[in-house]
Design an enzyme around this catalytic site. Structure first.
Site, PDB file in Angstrom:
ATOM      1  CG  MET A  99      68.301  48.698  -9.776  1.00  0.00           C
ATOM      2  SD  MET A  99      67.862  50.426  -9.476  1.00  0.00           S
ATOM      3  CE  MET A  99      68.641  51.203 -10.898  1.00  0.00           C
ATOM      4  N   GLY A 187      74.805  51.250  -7.467  1.00  0.00           N
ATOM      5  CA  GLY A 187      74.193  50.173  -6.690  1.00  0.00           C
ATOM      6  C   GLY A 187      72.981  50.614  -5.896  1.00  0.00           C
ATOM      7  CB  SER A 188      70.293  51.729  -5.978  1.00  0.00           C
ATOM      8  OG  SER A 188      70.347  51.627  -7.383  1.00  0.00           O
ATOM      9  NE  ARG A 189      64.556  46.859  -1.574  1.00  0.00           N
ATOM     10  CZ  ARG A 189      64.403  46.083  -0.500  1.00  0.00           C
ATOM     11  NH1 ARG A 189      65.424  45.435   0.000  1.00  0.00           N
ATOM     12  NH2 ARG A 189      63.218  45.949   0.053  1.00  0.00           N
TER      13      ARG A 189
END
Length: 227
Positions: A99, A187-189
């Site tokens: 993301m 921001g991430s996953r």
């Protein structure tokens, strides 16, 4: 589209600070009109960027017991067979969705079922695509016994910019496919771990929409015959 609840306080204080700074500049630095106009423009752009990050678009959710629906907006960056060491402790298929800061950062339940396991892990803030991010970054692990039968593990992972993971589920909760289970700020996953016999529908590089994009199909157990 609406503003997500996780962003309302941040947006309020950001707007308040920017307004105060601009008023101070115009009152005490009136002779430097060009600088003041540039600062105002930068302030407006900054606020709009944060505003779009916390947007919560209306979605028509795709619901189906044996389908795994994308838990987040983003791009598929990993599809591989791996050893899952925390809960299953055996081989699983992993699908990872990255993301970026411009994506919607709501995370949604990929399946319906009962939460069998939940754990929050404090940790580091490697960039989300770093191999160590899935085991060393701040993260949450959720395992749902799906309505279709198999257990599905999904993990929120903080990235270099993300400094707070929010979750709305606990062990024993009944969850519905497509509903929000959390939010990751900046921001991430998200990693999803499924049984090896699961049919992967997603492709590397594919863009996903949380609650809508089909990423896999579970193999349901055969019906039990009595008598």
């Amino acid at each position: 589209m609406k503003i997500h609840k996780e962003g309302r306080k941040i947006l309020f204080f950001t707007l308040l600070i920017l307004v105060v700074l601009n008023l101070l500049l115009y009152n005490f630095n009136a002779e430097n009109g060009t600088f003041n106009k540039v600062f105002s423009a930068v302030s407006a752009v900054l606020f709009l960027l944060i505003l779009q990050f916390f947007r919560s678009p209306y979605r028509t959710l795709l619901l189906h017991d044996d389908l795994i629906i994308a838990p987040a907006d983003g791009k598929v960056v990993v599809i591989e067979e791996v050893e899952e060491p925390e809960y299953f402790k055996d081989k699983r298929k992993q699908i990872s969705i990255f993301m970026s800061p411009i994506n919607v950062h709501i995370t949604r339940n990929p399946v319906s079922g009962i939460v069998k396991y939940f754990k929050y892990h404090p940790g580091n803030y490697f960039v989300a695509w770093h191999p160590k991010s899935s085991t060393q970054n701040e993260r949450t692990t959720v395992v749902v016994e799906s309505t279709a039968g198999p257990e599905v593990l999904f993990r929120q992972i903080a990235g270099a910019m993300a400094r707070r993971i929010v979750w709305y589920v606990n062990e024993g909760d009944e969850v519905s496919q497509g509903e929000e289970f959390g939010f990751i700020k900046f921001g991430s996953r998200v990693d999803i771990f499924v049984p090896l016999d699961t049919e992967i529908k997603a492709e590397l590089g594919q863009k996903t929409k949380g609650g809508q994009t089909v990423i896999a199909q579970l193999k349901t157990p055969p019906p039990t015959i009595f008598g």
